[in-house]
Motif scaffolding. Sequence first.
Motif, PDB file in Angstrom:
ATOM      1  N   GLU A 152       0.898  -1.223   0.058  1.00  0.00           N
ATOM      2  CA  GLU A 152       0.109  -0.067   0.003  1.00  0.00           C
ATOM      3  C   GLU A 152       0.984   1.320  -0.061  1.00  0.00           C
ATOM      4  O   GLU A 152       0.480   2.290  -0.744  1.00  0.00           O
ATOM      5  CB  GLU A 152      -0.757   0.071   1.189  1.00  0.00           C
ATOM      6  N   MET A 153       1.961   1.269   0.848  1.00  0.00           N
ATOM      7  CA  MET A 153       2.723   2.593   0.841  1.00  0.00           C
ATOM      8  C   MET A 153       3.884   2.729  -0.108  1.00  0.00           C
ATOM      9  O   MET A 153       4.432   3.573  -0.222  1.00  0.00           O
ATOM     10  CB  MET A 153       3.132   2.455   2.320  1.00  0.00           C
ATOM     11  N   CYS A 154       4.087   1.692  -0.816  1.00  0.00           N
ATOM     12  CA  CYS A 154       5.525   1.669  -1.734  1.00  0.00           C
ATOM     13  C   CYS A 154       5.033   2.996  -2.639  1.00  0.00           C
ATOM     14  O   CYS A 154       4.221   2.970  -3.525  1.00  0.00           O
ATOM     15  CB  CYS A 154       5.498   0.550  -2.537  1.00  0.00           C
ATOM     16  N   PRO A 155       5.960   3.819  -2.701  1.00  0.00           N
ATOM     17  CA  PRO A 155       5.788   5.111  -3.774  1.00  0.00           C
ATOM     18  C   PRO A 155       5.998   4.715  -5.043  1.00  0.00           C
ATOM     19  O   PRO A 155       5.295   5.620  -6.003  1.00  0.00           O
ATOM     20  CB  PRO A 155       6.705   6.137  -3.228  1.00  0.00           C
ATOM     21  N   GLU A 156       6.549   3.777  -5.387  1.00  0.00           N
ATOM     22  CA  GLU A 156       6.924   3.307  -6.774  1.00  0.00           C
ATOM     23  C   GLU A 156       5.944   2.153  -7.341  1.00  0.00           C
ATOM     24  O   GLU A 156       6.105   1.688  -8.436  1.00  0.00           O
ATOM     25  CB  GLU A 156       8.277   3.010  -6.839  1.00  0.00           C
ATOM     26  N   GLU A 157       5.090   1.544  -6.529  1.00  0.00           N
ATOM     27  CA  GLU A 157       4.297   0.664  -6.942  1.00  0.00           C
ATOM     28  C   GLU A 157       5.062  -0.625  -7.258  1.00  0.00           C
ATOM     29  O   GLU A 157       4.566  -1.447  -8.307  1.00  0.00           O
ATOM     30  CB  GLU A 157       2.913   0.876  -7.953  1.00  0.00           C
ATOM     31  N   ALA A 158       6.080  -0.886  -6.477  1.00  0.00           N
ATOM     32  CA  ALA A 158       7.081  -1.792  -6.912  1.00  0.00           C
ATOM     33  C   ALA A 158       6.753  -3.441  -6.253  1.00  0.00           C
ATOM     34  O   ALA A 158       7.127  -4.326  -6.735  1.00  0.00           O
ATOM     35  CB  ALA A 158       8.207  -1.433  -6.419  1.00  0.00           C
ATOM     36  N   ILE A 159       5.641  -3.145  -5.287  1.00  0.00           N
ATOM     37  CA  ILE A 159       5.433  -4.333  -4.737  1.00  0.00           C
ATOM     38  C   ILE A 159       4.019  -5.027  -5.209  1.00  0.00           C
ATOM     39  O   ILE A 159       3.078  -4.302  -5.231  1.00  0.00           O
ATOM     40  CB  ILE A 159       5.398  -4.278  -3.151  1.00  0.00           C
ATOM     41  N   ASP A 160       3.906  -6.368  -5.492  1.00  0.00           N
ATOM     42  CA  ASP A 160       2.671  -7.190  -5.857  1.00  0.00           C
ATOM     43  C   ASP A 160       2.554  -8.259  -5.517  1.00  0.00           C
ATOM     44  O   ASP A 160       3.698  -8.848  -5.356  1.00  0.00           O
ATOM     45  CB  ASP A 160       2.717  -6.737  -7.238  1.00  0.00           C
ATOM     46  N   PHE A 161       1.239  -8.807  -5.528  1.00  0.00           N
ATOM     47  CA  PHE A 161       1.280 -10.311  -5.315  1.00  0.00           C
ATOM     48  C   PHE A 161       1.729 -10.973  -6.656  1.00  0.00           C
ATOM     49  O   PHE A 161       1.360 -10.759  -7.695  1.00  0.00           O
ATOM     50  CB  PHE A 161      -0.021 -10.679  -4.762  1.00  0.00           C
ATOM     51  N   VAL A 162       2.227 -12.150  -6.428  1.00  0.00           N
ATOM     52  CA  VAL A 162       2.501 -13.241  -7.362  1.00  0.00           C
ATOM     53  C   VAL A 162       2.261 -14.649  -6.887  1.00  0.00           C
ATOM     54  O   VAL A 162       1.853 -14.817  -5.843  1.00  0.00           O
ATOM     55  CB  VAL A 162       3.814 -13.025  -8.030  1.00  0.00           C
ATOM     56  N   ARG A 176       7.328  11.695  -4.338  1.00  0.00           N
ATOM     57  CA  ARG A 176       6.396  10.458  -4.202  1.00  0.00           C
ATOM     58  C   ARG A 176       7.065   9.967  -2.958  1.00  0.00           C
ATOM     59  O   ARG A 176       6.115   9.447  -2.011  1.00  0.00           O
ATOM     60  CB  ARG A 176       6.675   9.513  -5.300  1.00  0.00           C
ATOM     61  N   ILE A 177       8.219   9.803  -2.593  1.00  0.00           N
ATOM     62  CA  ILE A 177       8.748   9.317  -1.527  1.00  0.00           C
ATOM     63  C   ILE A 177       8.407  10.101  -0.342  1.00  0.00           C
ATOM     64  O   ILE A 177       7.833   9.752   0.864  1.00  0.00           O
ATOM     65  CB  ILE A 177      10.113   9.132  -1.481  1.00  0.00           C
ATOM     66  N   ASP A 178       8.417  11.550  -0.439  1.00  0.00           N
ATOM     67  CA  ASP A 178       8.427  12.359   0.716  1.00  0.00           C
ATOM     68  C   ASP A 178       6.666  12.404   1.139  1.00  0.00           C
ATOM     69  O   ASP A 178       6.335  12.522   2.201  1.00  0.00           O
ATOM     70  CB  ASP A 178       8.451  14.094   0.280  1.00  0.00           C
ATOM     71  N   GLU A 179       5.875  12.277   0.087  1.00  0.00           N
ATOM     72  CA  GLU A 179       4.450  12.066   0.300  1.00  0.00           C
ATOM     73  C   GLU A 179       4.204  10.900   1.263  1.00  0.00           C
ATOM     74  O   GLU A 179       3.406  10.977   2.130  1.00  0.00           O
ATOM     75  CB  GLU A 179       3.670  11.809  -0.980  1.00  0.00           C
ATOM     76  N   LYS A 180       4.584   9.753   1.116  1.00  0.00           N
ATOM     77  CA  LYS A 180       4.491   8.407   1.679  1.00  0.00           C
ATOM     78  C   LYS A 180       5.178   8.790   3.229  1.00  0.00           C
ATOM     79  O   LYS A 180       4.870   8.433   4.138  1.00  0.00           O
ATOM     80  CB  LYS A 180       5.181   7.474   1.091  1.00  0.00           C
ATOM     81  N   TYR A 181       6.581   9.393   3.245  1.00  0.00           N
ATOM     82  CA  TYR A 181       7.092   9.517   4.401  1.00  0.00           C
ATOM     83  C   TYR A 181       6.092  10.271   5.558  1.00  0.00           C
ATOM     84  O   TYR A 181       5.865  10.021   6.667  1.00  0.00           O
ATOM     85  CB  TYR A 181       8.564  10.092   4.387  1.00  0.00           C
ATOM     86  N   LEU A 182       5.638  11.385   4.898  1.00  0.00           N
ATOM     87  CA  LEU A 182       4.692  12.148   5.695  1.00  0.00           C
ATOM     88  C   LEU A 182       3.401  11.481   6.165  1.00  0.00           C
ATOM     89  O   LEU A 182       2.893  11.717   7.377  1.00  0.00           O
ATOM     90  CB  LEU A 182       4.241  13.640   4.733  1.00  0.00           C
ATOM     91  N   LYS A 183       3.038  10.694   5.270  1.00  0.00           N
ATOM     92  CA  LYS A 183       1.799  10.085   5.835  1.00  0.00           C
ATOM     93  C   LYS A 183       2.294   9.047   6.783  1.00  0.00           C
ATOM     94  O   LYS A 183       1.602   8.832   7.852  1.00  0.00           O
ATOM     95  CB  LYS A 183       1.262   9.149   4.478  1.00  0.00           C
TER      96      LYS A 183
END
Length: 202
Positions: free
Chosen positions: A131-141, A187-194
């Motif tokens: 949910e938090m990855c700013p680059e949408e790098a994580i997914d289910f396989v 994008r990273i800053d946005e997630k860190y703030l969250k």
Amino acid sequence: MKSQQNEPTKRFLSVSPEKCVGCSICEFACSLEKEDTLNPIKSRIRIIRGPPFIHLATTCRQCEDTPCIRACPKEALYQSEESGAILVEAEKCDGCNWCLEACAYGAIRYDKDADTVVICDLCEGEPKCKEMCPEEAIDFVAEESDIVKTWVTASKKWIDASEMLIKMTRGEGTADILAESKEIMERIDEKYLKLFGKEKKH
Ligand code: SF4
């Protein structure tokens, strides 16, 4: 437990090395969710940083033959029939770490404070790291071969990155790289703030 209808019984998290920028937000998000602290050392997903620009994240692959379960002399690990996640019965674990040695992916962590091992349990199907990855790098396989495909794609990126670095040494393309970096940082800053906003509420 949330419904997982129409989804494969067994699935695990894969991190695209093509997209991952090594920001550690997945580690912070995991430690906050699972251990109520912003501390990457407590995370069940870990980033492996390889020079000069290779970032990989690793978490439990839920192997078919579960070497970690077989290695545990205390029968403290078992595989959820519902999600395929390897679960830990902390009261049985005595911290011998045999499962860590049996894991080929470095996906099991020993929590010294709790004297037990911890393993990604998929957050009941809604992983916070994803949910938090700013680059949408994580997914289910569902298959190991899906991970191999991400490596093939990433290898092209690494070749491109090498060429980019060579150009930079000649003073070319620097503006483009900086512009791309700026977007990633935003994008990273946005997630860190969250994330840090969430921590303050605790
Ligand atoms: S949050 Fe995403 S981009 Fe950042 S380190 Fe984790 S996987 Fe990589």
